[in-house]
Design an enzyme around this catalytic site. Sequence first.
Site, mmCIF file in Angstrom:
data_model
loop_
_atom_site.group_PDB
_atom_site.id
_atom_site.type_symbol
_atom_site.label_atom_id
_atom_site.label_comp_id
_atom_site.label_asym_id
_atom_site.label_seq_id
_atom_site.Cartn_x
_atom_site.Cartn_y
_atom_site.Cartn_z
ATOM 1 N N GLN A 163 0.653 -1.065 -0.025
ATOM 2 C CA GLN A 163 -0.210 0.146 0.037
ATOM 3 C C GLN A 163 0.988 1.320 -0.019
ATOM 4 O O GLN A 163 0.422 2.372 0.524
ATOM 5 C CB GLN A 163 -1.014 -0.082 1.309
ATOM 6 C CG GLN A 163 -2.246 -0.946 0.999
ATOM 7 C CD GLN A 163 -2.780 -0.882 -0.111
ATOM 8 O OE1 GLN A 163 -2.761 0.512 -0.765
ATOM 9 N NE2 GLN A 163 -3.504 -1.413 -0.899
ATOM 10 N N SER A 164 2.011 1.146 -0.560
ATOM 11 C CA SER A 164 2.884 2.331 -0.699
ATOM 12 C C SER A 164 2.512 3.521 -1.479
ATOM 13 O O SER A 164 2.182 3.307 -2.587
ATOM 14 C CB SER A 164 4.333 2.000 -1.199
ATOM 15 O OG SER A 164 5.044 3.046 -1.555
ATOM 16 N N ASN A 165 2.270 4.602 -0.974
ATOM 17 C CA ASN A 165 1.986 5.879 -1.696
ATOM 18 C C ASN A 165 3.187 6.236 -2.607
ATOM 19 O O ASN A 165 2.773 6.621 -3.667
ATOM 20 C CB ASN A 165 1.596 7.137 -0.677
ATOM 21 C CG ASN A 165 0.456 6.661 0.376
ATOM 22 O OD1 ASN A 165 -0.630 6.432 -0.308
ATOM 23 N ND2 ASN A 165 0.681 6.818 1.683
#
Length: 331
Positions: free
Chosen positions: A74-76
């Site tokens: 879920q890395s931005n």
Amino acid sequence: MFLKDMPRVKLAALPTALEYVPRLSQNLGIELYLKRDDNTGLAVGGNKARKLEYLVGDALAKGCDTLITTGGPQSNHCRMTAAAAAKAGLDCHLVFTSQDIAVRQGNLLLDELLGANLHFLGVDDGILAGERMIELAEQLKQQGQKPYIVPLGGSSPVGAAGYIRAIKELMDQTDLAGISVEYIIHASGSAGTQAGLLAGVKAFNLPIKVLGMSVSRPKQRLSGEVFNLCRDTLSNAGFNTTVTPEEVVVYDEYVGNGYGIPTELSIEALRLFAKLEGVILDPVYTAKAGAGLLDLTRKGIIPNDSSVLFWHTGGSPALFAEQELHWRPRA
Ligand SMILES: *Cc1c(COP(=O)(O)O)cnc(C)c1O
């Protein structure tokens, strides 16, 4: 090289708004402003856009045609790197420190829409991820491509320069509005944002305290990383200014049980920002910084009536992924 001569590509919608928030101000007994880096554009916004302006500038200056980076599922940072690559007409490879996740939600869904090539490392190991990126770069070179490795979180002296520039932008806004800021408070993860903000405050000699709220790393580790990166960011951007370890302020009291795991206070902050100001924080980063804001003002560590800037660093896509997908690989 001087900051103004560093190669930069326009990717973000700048300047972002500086907003006074009266209802939260009243609730907390301070004068509270938000810096809306959640609205930088680039596939739903966030702080990585400012770093990527310089990182993609560097990649293009070096003749590269492909971006490689790493992060959690879920890395931005991965999502915004994929968006930056798309916008600049580059290929993108993302190395995720997790097993493959069958359900594409939140950031991972956007990564796929943005046309990035997804690689799942199988384990949560930053060192292995670094090795995998180098291996991937070698493979791509053999296929005739020119890869550029963007470090975790975009946190290098090149990337952090985006936040020196952000301080300049803030100065223009506060000068125009006739206000002064005593504290900047923000979520601190891979050290780049805090290093850049502090570098900016030092470079322009501003009487502002930068308070980084760690979202994962212990205070001692993160402070050391911020200090080193701040020093290197200043010299890389051609400033003679120095920074001392005492000027690096990190709180790790609001991490709770770990990265991406909500706490009672982070949930309270998320609800309070939403209910009082219609502003949506994210569960992984800004809600933890929000927890810090609530606690430090309630305890008087940030004194009553202080002029405080909460730097909203984005992250909203994570709200739309099941919580266990944020950090734990799924079998
Ligand atoms: C990456 C990120 C941060 C932290 O920035 P660092 O430069 O890694 O410290 C804060 N908020 C959000 C939403 C992020 O994606």
